[in-house]
Each structure stands twice: as structure tokens, then as C-alpha cells.
Design a protein around this motif. Structure first.
Motif, PDB file in Angstrom:
ATOM      1  N   GLU A 185     -52.769-135.480  82.216  1.00 23.59           N
ATOM      2  CA  GLU A 185     -53.156-134.145  81.758  1.00 23.59           C
ATOM      3  C   GLU A 185     -51.950-133.264  81.500  1.00 23.59           C
ATOM      4  O   GLU A 185     -52.080-132.059  81.335  1.00 23.59           O
ATOM      5  CB  GLU A 185     -54.075-133.478  82.794  1.00 23.59           C
ATOM      6  N   HIS A 186     -50.773-133.841  81.522  1.00 18.23           N
ATOM      7  CA  HIS A 186     -49.569-133.040  81.296  1.00 18.23           C
ATOM      8  C   HIS A 186     -48.867-133.589  80.061  1.00 18.23           C
ATOM      9  O   HIS A 186     -48.610-134.778  79.998  1.00 18.23           O
ATOM     10  CB  HIS A 186     -48.650-133.140  82.516  1.00 18.23           C
ATOM     11  N   PRO A 187     -48.568-132.736  79.080  1.00 23.33           N
ATOM     12  CA  PRO A 187     -47.851-133.240  77.912  1.00 23.33           C
ATOM     13  C   PRO A 187     -46.597-133.954  78.386  1.00 23.33           C
ATOM     14  O   PRO A 187     -45.785-133.384  79.102  1.00 23.33           O
ATOM     15  CB  PRO A 187     -47.516-131.985  77.129  1.00 23.33           C
TER      16      PRO A 187
ATOM     17  N   GLY B 174     -44.837-130.378  74.883  1.00 24.99           N
ATOM     18  CA  GLY B 174     -43.933-131.380  75.412  1.00 24.99           C
ATOM     19  C   GLY B 174     -42.632-131.342  74.663  1.00 24.99           C
ATOM     20  O   GLY B 174     -42.295-130.359  74.013  1.00 24.99           O
ATOM     21  N   CYS B 175     -41.891-132.436  74.761  1.00 22.88           N
ATOM     22  CA  CYS B 175     -40.643-132.530  74.026  1.00 22.88           C
ATOM     23  C   CYS B 175     -39.734-131.362  74.355  1.00 22.88           C
ATOM     24  O   CYS B 175     -39.690-130.904  75.475  1.00 22.88           O
ATOM     25  CB  CYS B 175     -40.935-132.590  72.542  1.00 22.88           C
TER      26      CYS B 175
ATOM     27  N   VAL C  50     -54.042-139.355  76.918  1.00 25.11           N
ATOM     28  CA  VAL C  50     -53.525-138.058  77.340  1.00 25.11           C
ATOM     29  C   VAL C  50     -54.528-136.985  76.946  1.00 25.11           C
ATOM     30  O   VAL C  50     -54.909-136.880  75.782  1.00 25.11           O
ATOM     31  CB  VAL C  50     -52.158-137.786  76.710  1.00 25.11           C
ATOM     32  N   ALA C  51     -54.981-136.231  77.936  1.00 23.65           N
ATOM     33  CA  ALA C  51     -55.942-135.162  77.666  1.00 23.65           C
ATOM     34  C   ALA C  51     -55.185-133.843  77.590  1.00 23.65           C
ATOM     35  O   ALA C  51     -54.606-133.411  78.584  1.00 23.65           O
ATOM     36  CB  ALA C  51     -56.981-135.111  78.771  1.00 23.65           C
TER      37      ALA C  51
ATOM     38  N   LEU D 110     -49.627-127.038  80.923  1.00 21.31           N
ATOM     39  CA  LEU D 110     -48.595-127.818  81.610  1.00 21.31           C
ATOM     40  C   LEU D 110     -48.848-127.914  83.107  1.00 21.31           C
ATOM     41  O   LEU D 110     -48.106-128.551  83.830  1.00 21.31           O
ATOM     42  CB  LEU D 110     -47.227-127.160  81.384  1.00 21.31           C
ATOM     43  N   CYS D 111     -49.891-127.240  83.564  1.00 19.76           N
ATOM     44  CA  CYS D 111     -50.133-127.140  85.002  1.00 19.76           C
ATOM     45  C   CYS D 111     -50.627-128.463  85.565  1.00 19.76           C
ATOM     46  O   CYS D 111     -51.467-129.128  84.973  1.00 19.76           O
ATOM     47  CB  CYS D 111     -51.176-126.046  85.241  1.00 19.76           C
ATOM     48  N   ILE D 112     -50.080-128.852  86.715  1.00 17.36           N
ATOM     49  CA  ILE D 112     -50.555-130.079  87.375  1.00 17.36           C
ATOM     50  C   ILE D 112     -51.366-129.753  88.622  1.00 17.36           C
ATOM     51  O   ILE D 112     -51.641-130.622  89.442  1.00 17.36           O
ATOM     52  CB  ILE D 112     -49.382-131.005  87.735  1.00 17.36           C
TER      53      ILE D 112
END
Lengths: 166, 865
Positions: free
Chosen positions: B105-107, B134-135, B162-163, B182-184
């Protein structure tokens, strides 16, 4: 729940007494009382409004975020005023097999809301439930406390037409 | 409710084995912490040393001999003889799988892309995307805990789809941005906000895959009561939370430990710098001081305060109708020439209480010696109501911030720690977590009053009396005494089993009538064991100003002095000098009617001056600051930008005085570097830790008989003649209010920080008059309306700010630089105001002087983000 609903309707009347003093008498006001307090608040108002959450937070010395966090964890709390009628579509195993999904889709299309929402005119709440315990009647739809079994798309449309003219 | 993460120092030591290595730790330590102490790396994303164990990320699974399954190191306490294995094939595979699930769930393209090594070298410009996918578009790229953990755990691909949650990034609040894609969900921010800060603005909302973090009902953080302390941003292991000011600066070049220049608690800060300029500020980790915590000013306001485009960076001179940029030589020659022809009695130097020690000492010495006895005084006097003798005795008390966290009973008077002295609030919270009792004396419903075991709601403006009464009761300790009952009936500071007591007194209390009665009570209590006192005053270095003699009637040491002809009180009473030299402060709204006005500061004053000397800010020069506890702590220079038209030519305060002294033929007042100033301080004030000593230190009080320079200088301002609250027997109500005026907490040197720091401006902390909403309704004031305050014959028209923390019948406002009313609480009449007569907002933007605005050329500075 039906009692709560009738209380809600009477609370909407002009002479509705403020339910807060009654609620606050019933508890000691400890943070541990949070869930029962929220249940009681929803019973009195039909839902948890931002104002209710603020009052509960101040009273129990919690933050609004904490109260909201706990309330949203449980499926039993709602945060918008309930509709006047509650439509429930069963998607338990038997109802699912017998076409409950089509019942739900029919209602979603006709009322232009998704499951879990209230129609903009405040008339209907649409909910999906998993098993009402009367699987022999599958597929089942309930309107308030009335149970309608062996539904089909046509019967469902007719039921709503009838209900709208009632 | 939560496991106590703080182990007791006296806990018995336990022996265990971690990876066949013998370790001995105190009981109550977690296995994770024990591994850390043993130098064994166990990956974890949700644990944090300041927070309770959470067991959320499940990366810290370990094997414990005899234990079932794979316990979590972060939530398992050590036991004697435990045998822990942290690195087996099974554990490694399990961790990799868990991390893959987290990353689903995280880019993760910045983590797992096959091109990432080449990308880092050649493609580093795809930034400033509104949403991070991401990136290189993640603000945390390169300085990311998640990236580090992925590297250590060693995964190179994920098999799960990837969600991407597709949530809208939140940019509306000041100071930090949030991108919950971006939150985990490690919960560090939630626990930080709840456990350490006690603000509880952040919560987990909803559940399962819909779980989100934020305040109730999706309101803004501003509305939810966020303190903007930035503690959540600091503990976030991903790029979800990021400083607005520095989010695209990338990995800093380095960190320097320095001291926060905004208040007298003297918090330690770590200045992150990039390309020779300050980038962002992180909290320092001194356990005796702020221990990883800061307030909104320290955490977010430093870069903008020093980089704002209106910062005046060039020396300027008035020549006829023109106010223009000049060289240092020309400016200093001109200033020296005009100073040398004036009699000492016609010169007054006003020094800010925010200057570094070196600047304060050099300023007073330049005035007293270099100008043959010219007057010198400091606006620190306004922030030390009661006068130098009173405060020197307060500073002689056992002042300790650290003792606050360990106190059994804490008494807090007149302080709200949301935006000022937040670190003291954190310590109070710590004391509560350890089972301490909190007694609050305040008319306002402060953030601490809400946590208090006992809230003694004083009448507005009567906090000093109330506190003095409480302290007298505590001291007497008699059975049934109200005060003793309030603090739990426990004997305080007694010999046998008496608990420890900490007393925190907010700056507002010292303006209240009866504040003088506090001193004997405090001094009597201070003789007992386990009593600590924290008297708070605004201003970064007010204690330094007192100790280094920047006030009229006080010499370095501090020693009493016979005063010059001029001081601040007489200046305000209308005795204007011919020459006014303003150092870091301009306590006027309009130009005082003096022949020559010289200003030396970071920003131009709001009125015309004849000469402007640009001073170096707290990151542009080395120096020291004196904290309220007496610690002398260093300020580190992190900005090394070439002097010139772009970056300006600011010089440290002491150096400007040194250069002027040279031109006035006083080589004895010249200093080669900041260490030379400190050597001079050491020679003149042996009791002062000139070389920097971070230990607490009690001040030697000034002799009680020290003659104030003028009668008015002893107490406060000459306008204080008005009746105090209790002397006026007119009833409160029907338009009669108690007006409590407070010193601004946002003033730094000559400016209002809210005018240069955009986010502070958005908070509207100090605008207008704060009144209880019920009072406003009764007055018939609409939201956003104005009120007229009848104040000693003149009317103040200000915006009304509804504030439910205010008691009814009281009004609170912040004194601005041009405030002429009394500083004590007074009775006033307030009525609905006439908007057309509303004065300009109290907030002022830094004003550039008339004429060519060459001083602003530095505005193109690349760090003005």
C-alpha cells in the motif's frame, strides 16, 4: 432501534427537550464510559453529529479526534442523520445465491445512492446486511421492521412504488 | 492504558542473551531496546524510544527460547535468563513477507525499481509533484526510514498488486503537508500526539483497509486544536508528513546542535543546513531540556525568520531625502562621527532581550564606556515586570525544567503551553504519566487546566494572589488547609516521605497585582528539599540581559549601578534623548522625535531611521544565550554565504560595536572575535559562565537596596498608575470587563514573527481581543466584528476573537510594540465597535523605509522558500 427512531421523530418536534441533561445524569463521566455514552447519544439523536462528538469529548475529557476514532471503529455508529425509512438488503449466503446482489443494485440505481448512504431527500437509508436469519425466504429485503421475502426485481420496484404513494 | 516506556533507574538489572551475546539491562526494558543497547539491529517501523510499544508493523519478530511462536521484540519485556535470537532464516523470510505486505500500500518505486541506482545519478529533477507516487517525487527521498529498513531487510521485489489509495494530499494547514497515500499506519504520530504532547489531534479513524489518520470529521488540524509542534513530522518514518519550508531541500549537508533563539527555556535544536543555508530545524535530544520536543516557533519558524525577503541585509544611511544602501565603512564612519559630538546624557541605547550574550555585553559596554556614560536600557525590562531586583531573586531560586517531569505535584499558574513554553507542557504531561498530580491556577481554561486534577479557577487577573494563597497553604501544610487539600493533602518537600513539588509560573502572572507576594512564598518553599520553581518570562535572553547589565541601573554581574540620565521609563514618559540607538528592538509604532535614530537589527523598523546597521541572525554568527535556568548555551553558525549584494553584509552585534569603538578611538573596546567578548565578560562578571556552561546555575541576587534609576523603572511603566483590579469596585458585567494584556510571545528582536513566518500569520494567535463567545453574543458582536475598548480616555478598536477558553467578564489582548496602556489587568468598558473606525491590524508587516529599497535586494536569496 425502533424505539430510538420514534424518539428521534419526537425529538424533531418543536417542544423537544434537550436530551443532554438526562444522558449526563446516567454516567459518571469517566473516559471509560465512552462507548456506552456514544450509544446513548446515538439513541437520543439518531446519529453522532459533530456537535455531539464535541460535547462528549469535553465532558469525558477526551479529544474530539479520540472520540471520533473510537466511534468510527464500530459499525454501529453513524455520522449523518438517518433516513425516515431503513432499507436493508440481505447478502448472506442464501440471499446471495438467490440474487440478493441484483436486489441491491436495483435499489442503488433507483435511489441513486450506494449501500451505506442516505438518499438526499432523507427518505431512505440503504444498507447491506449479512443474514437476517430467515434464509428460507431468500432473497430478503426489509423496510423498517417489515420483512419481504422471495423478492424479485419486479416485486421490489412495486414495493417501492407502493411505499412512495403510501 | 499504555505500557510505561520509561524504565526506572533503580530497577534491578536482568541478564539475558541476545544472539548468544550476554546483555544486562534494567527490568522493564523491552527486548528491542535491549538489542539496541547490545548493538544488535532489529528492524522496526512503529516503535520509537519516546513512545509506548505498539506492535503494529510486526517487523521486530524474534525467537525467544521457550516462548511460543514469534514474539515481538518491541512489546516483550526482558526476563532473567531469556535467550533471544534475532536473525534466523525463518525470521528473515517472515520479515521480508511482512514488509512486502506493508509496501503493497506504499508507492514503492523509489525502493524497488531496478533502475534506482542509475536514476539517483542522472534523474533527480522530477520533483514538486502535488501527490507523491514514489520515485523522486517523495519529500523523504534519500532521508527515509522506510528506505533504510527495506535495504536492511533486503527485499528486491513484491509479488502483491500495489494498491494506491488515491487520497488527496492535504496542503491546507500551515507548516506541514500530509500525503496519506504514503502512510503505513505505524501510529507513531498518533501516539506522539496523544502520549507525549497530550494534544490528541491525530487519531486512527475508521478501520480495516479504510483506516486513516487525522482529526475528527476531516476538519483541518488548525480547527482541531493542533499545536503545530511538528513532533508527528519528526517521528514519521515515511514522507507522509513533511515540513512545507524544507520539503524539497533533499538530504541536508549536515546537522549542527544549537540553541533555539525564541524563548528562554533554551531548547536544544539541530539545525539542518544545505548549501550553506539553514534548511530546517529538528528537536535536540537533551534529556534535561526538551528531549526531542519543540514548540511551533522552534520547530518551524527559524528558516523563515532568517530568510524572509523583507530582511534588511545591507547597511543603510539617510542622506537628505534619500535612504540608501551604503558600505559598512561609510555607515560606521558616519554613525561614529555623529555619536562623538553628542553629550553622553543625550544618548540612549535600547537593547533587545533577544540578543546573544556577546551582543548584550558589548552593547552596554559600548554605551557606558565607549560613549562615556550614555544611557542604556533594555526592553527586557518590560518582560521582567517587578524589576531587576525582584527577578534576580527569582533567578536565584532552584529553577529546573527537568525536575518538573519527576515531580509528584505540579502547580501551574497562568500558562497555556500550546504555543508558548510547550516543552514545559510536555514535562508536565510526563509528570502526569508517572502518576503526578496537577493543580492549575488560571482564570482561563488553558490546555493544562483540562488535564488538571484540580483547577482553581481564579478571577481574571487574580492569578498571582490565588497562587500566593495556595503556596502559603502548601507551606503551612496544615490539616484541612485548602492549598494542602488541593495538592492532595501530601506533605510537600518535608523530611519524611514528602513528595517533590514543581511550581510553574506563566509570564502573565507577574503582571497581576500581588505578584510581589509570590517572592517570599517561593523563597520559603525553595529552602525545602525537592521543590523546584520555573518562573517564565518572554524573550530569549532576558536573564542574560539582567546578568550582563543591559538594563539601566544594573552592571554585569549583576551589580547595582548608579543610573544615567535616561532609561526606558523616562523615554516613555516623554524625556526624549537627542540620539536614540535601537539595538534589535524598536518599541514604537512611529518615529520618536529624536535628532538621530540609529537602528541595528535583522529587519528595518516600522518608521524612518537615520542609519541602519544590519545585524547577523542566530544562524549567521556564533554566540551564547542564557536560559531561564542559567545555562549558557552556544548558538552555532550554519550559514556561510558570501557577503555581498545578494546575501547581504550582516555582522554580529558585538562586531558592529567593536568597529564603532575603533572609530571612536577606543581600542580597548575592540574585540577580535566572539571569544574575545566572552573573555571580557569573564573578567567583569566572574560569576557568569562566559565560556558556555550547560549546567543550571543560580544567579547571585542584586542587593535589595539597589536604587532604581527612576521611580517608574522599578515596577514597570509610568502608565501603571491606573487602579488595579481589586481596587476598582465597579461590577464586572454590563459592558464592564477585566482587560488582561499580555506580552507578545511572537516577538523576536524588533519583529513580530507572525509577519515574516507565513504559517504563524495563518494561526492568528495574537490578533484582536479575545472574549468569551457568550460575552460577544451579549454585546451583539457578529463573528468577525470589532469591539471598542475604552481605555483610560482613549478607545481601542480591535477585531473581536471568540475564545471559549476565556472566562466570562474578561478580555485578553496582546500588547503590541506601541502599547501605551497599563500592563496590569484593569477594568474597562467594552462595547460593539464601529468597523469603520477599526485601527490598522495590530499585526504589521516589516516596512521598508521610503526611498530606494536597495536594502531589499537580498530578497532574491535562493532560500526564500
Amino acid at each position: 432501534m425502533a424505539a430510538a427512531r420514534s424518539r428521534l421523530r419526537s425529538a424533531a418536534g418543536p417542544a423537544a427537550p434537550d436530551p443532554w441533561p438526562t444522558i449526563m445524569r446516567e454516567f459518571e463521566g469517566r473516559p471509560a464510559d465512552l462507548v456506552p455514552v456514544l450509544q446513548r447519544t446515538q439513541e437520543a439523536f439518531g446519529y453522532l453529529s459533530p456537535d455531539s462528538v464535541r460535547r462528549v469529548a469535553r465532558w469525558l475529557k477526551l479529544s474530539e479526534s479520540d472520540v471520533f476514532g473510537v466511534a468510527t471503529f464500530y459499525a454501529q455508529f453513524r455520522f449523518s442523520p438517518p433516513g425516515r425509512h431503513r432499507l436493508r438488503v440481505c447478502l448472506g449466503t442464501a440471499c446471495h445465491v438467490k440474487g440478493g446482489v441484483q436486489m441491491l443494485e436495483t435499489l442503488e440505481r433507483r435511489l441513486a445512492v450506494e449501500a451505506g448512504q442516505t438518499t438526499p431527500d432523507g427518505e431512505y437509508d440503504l444498507e447491506r446486511v449479512v443474514c437476517l436469519g430467515c434464509c428460507a425466504l431468500a432473497p430478503v429485503v426489509t423496510v423498517d421492521d417489515a420483512i419481504y421475502g422471495q423478492m424479485s426485481v419486479l416485486r421490489l420496484q412495486g414495493l417501492l412504488d407502493e411505499h412512495a404513494h403510501a | 492504558m499504555t505500557l510505561e516506556p520509561l524504565t526506572r533507574l533503580d530497577a534491578p538489572a536482568l541478564s539475558l542473551e541476545i544472539d548468544h551475546q550476554a546483555v544486562s539491562v534494567p527490568a522493564g526494558t523491552t527486548v528491542l531496546r535491549a538489542a539496541e543497547l547490545a548493538g544488535v539491529y532489529v528492524p522496526s517501523l512503529c516503535s520509537h524510544k519516546e513512545l509506548s510499544p505498539f506492535g503494529g508493523c510486526r517487523l521486530c519478530t524474534v525467537e525467544i527460547e521457550g516462548a511460543r511462536g514469534y514474539p515481538l521484540a518491541c512489546s516483550t519485556l526482558v526476563a532473567d535468563g531469556m535467550e533471544v535470537t534475532t536473525d534466523t532464516v525463518a525470521l528473515r523470510e517472515m520479515r521480508q513477507e511482512i514488509l512486502r505486505l506493508i509496501l503493497s500500500e506504499h508507492p514503492s518505486s523509489c525502493l524497488l525499481c531496478g533502475e534506482s541506482d542509475d536514476c539517483r545519478r542522472s534523474l533527480s529533477t522530477i520533483r514538486k509533484a502535488g501527490v507523491s507516487t514514489g520515485c523522486r517525487s517523495c519529500p523523504n527521498d534519500g532521508d527515509c526510514e522506510l528506505q533504510q529498513v527495506v535495504e536492511r531487510v533486503g527485499i528486491s521485489e513484491i509479488g502483491y498488486p500495489v494498491a494506491y489509495r488515491g487520497l488527496e494530499a492535504e496542503h491546507d494547514d500551515p507548516f506541514y503537508d500530509r500525503d496519506y497515500n504514503l502512510c503505513i499506519l505505524c501510529g507513531r504520530c498518533v501516539r506522539m500526539c496523544h502520549e507525549v504532547r497530550g494534544a490528541s489531534v491525530l487519531s486512527f479513524k475508521y478501520r480495516g483497509p479504510r483506516t486513516l489518520i487525522g482529526p475528527a470529521f476531516g476538519t483541518s488540524h488548525l480547527m482541531a486544536g493542533c499545536e503545530f509542534c511538528g513532533a508527528c513530522v519528526s517521528v514519521c518514518p515515511t514522507g507522509t508528513l513533511a515540513d512545507k519550508v524544507s520539503k524539497w531541500d533533499g538530504v541536508p549537508d549536515g546537522l549542527e546542535t544549537s540553541t533555539c533563539p525564541f524563548c528562554s527555556l533554551g531548547c536544544r535544536v539541530e539545525l539542518a543546513h544545505k548549501d550553506g543555508a539553514l534548511s530546517s530545524v529538528r528537536a535536540g535530544h537533551d534529556v534535561e531540556l526538551n528531549d526531542g520536543q519543540l514548540c511551533v516557533r522552534g520547530r518551524f519558524c527559524l528558516p523563515e525568520a532568517t530568510h524572509h525577503h523583507s530582511r534588511a541585509r545591507q547597511p543603510m544611511l539617510r542622506k537628505g531625502a534619500y535612504f540608501r544602501v551604503a558600505s559598512w565603512d561609510e555607515t560606521l564612519d558616519e554613525v561614529a562621527a555623529r555619536l562623538s559630538g553628542v553629550a553622553p546624557d543625550d544618548v540612549l541605547m535600547l537593547v533587545s532581550g533577544d540578543l546573544a550574550n556577546e551582543g548584550l555585553y558589548a552593547a552596554q559596554r559600548f554605551a557606558r564606556v565607549g560613549l562615556d556614560g550614555a544611557g542604556v536600557d533594555s526592553t527586557a525590562r518590560d518582560r521582567l515586570p517587578g524589576g531587576p531586583v525582584f527577578w534576580s531573586r527569582l533567578f536565584a531560586l532552584p529553577i529546573s525544567l527537568e525536575a518538573l517531569a519527576a515531580a509528584d505535584t505540579v502547580i501551574v499558574a497562568g500558562l497555556d503551553t500550546r504555543f508558548s513554553f510547550s516543552v514545559a507542557g510536555v514535562q508536565v504531561r510526563r509528570a502526569l504519566r508517572r502518576g503526578g498530580r496537577l493543580v492549575v491556577v488560571d482564570a482561563r481554561e488553558s490546555n493544562l487546566a483540562r488535564l488538571a486534577d484540580r483547577w482553581l479557577r481564579a478571577r481574571p487577573g487574580d492569578e498571582a494572589r490565588e497562587l500566593a494563597g495556595l503556596l502559603a497553604d502548601v507551606r503551612a501544610g496544615g490539616e484541612g488547609a485548602a492549598g494542602a487539600e488541593a495538592v492532595g493533602g501530601a506533605a510537600v518537600g518535608g523530611e519524611a516521605g514528602g513528595g517533590t513539588l514543581a511550581i510553574v509560573i506563566g509570564p502573565r502572572v507577574f503582571d497581576c497585582p500581588g505578584a510581589g507576594e509570590l517572592l517570599p512564598e517561593l523563597e520559603a518553599l525553595a529552602t525545602r528539599q525537592g521543590v523546584s520553581i520555573l518562573p517564565l518570562a518572554h524573550g530569549a535572553n532576558v536573564r542574560g540581559a539582567l546578568e550582563l547589565g543591559a538594563l539601566a541601573g544594573v552592571l554585569p554581574g549583576p551589580r547595582p549601578a548608579t543610573g544615567g540620565a535616561l532609561d526606558l521609563a523616562r523615554l516613555r514618559a516623554g524625556h526624549l534623548p537627542k540620539v536614540l540607538y535601537l539595538v534589535g528592538e524598536s518599541p514604537f509604532a512611529t518615529r520618536p522625535d529624536c535628532e538621530l535614530v540609529i537602528a541595528q537589527d535583522l529587519y528595518l523598523p516600522p518608521f524612518e531611521v537615520d542609519a541602519f546597521l544590519p545585524a547577523a541572525s542566530f544562524v549567521e554568527a556564533e554566540g551564547t544565550l542564557t536560559s531561564i535556568e542559567g545555562r549558557v548555551q552556544e548558538l552555532r553558525r550554519v550559514e556561510h554565504l558570501a557577503a555581498g549584494a545578494v546575501h547581504g553584509r550582516a555582522l554580529p552585534d558585538w562586531q558592529i560595536f567593536s568597529d564603532l569603538a575603533g572609530r571612536l578611538g577606543r581600542p580597548d573596546l575592540q574585540y577580535g572575535d566572539d571569544a574575545a567578548v566572552r573573555a571580557a565578560i569573564r573578567a567583569e562578571a566572574p560569576g557568569f559562565a562566559a565560556e558556555g556552561d550547560r549546567r543550571r546555575r543560580a544567579m547571585t541576587p542584586l542587593a535589595a537596596g539597589t536604587a532604581p534609576v527612576s521611580a517608574a523603572a522599578a515596577g514597570g511603566r509610568p502608565q501603571d498608575g491606573g487602579s488595579s483590579v481589586e481596587a476598582d469596585d465597579g461590577p464586572v458585567g454590563r459592558g464592564r470587563f477585566v482587560l488582561v494584556s499580555e506580552h507578545s510571545l511572537l516577538r523576536h528582536r524588533g519583529i513580530d514573527l507572525a509577519a515574516v513566518v507565513e504559517g504563524l500569520g495563518e494561526l492568528h494567535l495574537e490578533e484582536g481581543v479575545a472574549l468569551n463567545p457568550d460575552d460577544l453574543a451579549r454585546l451583539g458582536v457578529e463573528p468577525g466584528g470589532v469591539v471598542t475598548v475604552g481605555l483610560g480616555g482613549s478607545d481601542l478598536v480591535r477585531v473581536a476573537r471568540p475564545d471559549s477558553d476565556c472566562p466570562r467578564g474578561a478580555a485578553y489582548l496582546v500588547r503590541d510594540e506601541a502599547w501605551v496602556g497599563p500592563s496590569r489587568p484593569v477594568r474597562v468598558s467594552i462595547r460593539a465597535g464601529d468597523r469603520s473606525r477599526a485601527a490598522r491590524p495590530a499585526r504589521r508587516a516589516p516596512v521598508a523605509a521610503a526611498g530606494p529599497r536597495a536594502g531589499d535586494q537580498g530578497g532574491g536569496h535562493g532560500n526564500d522558500r
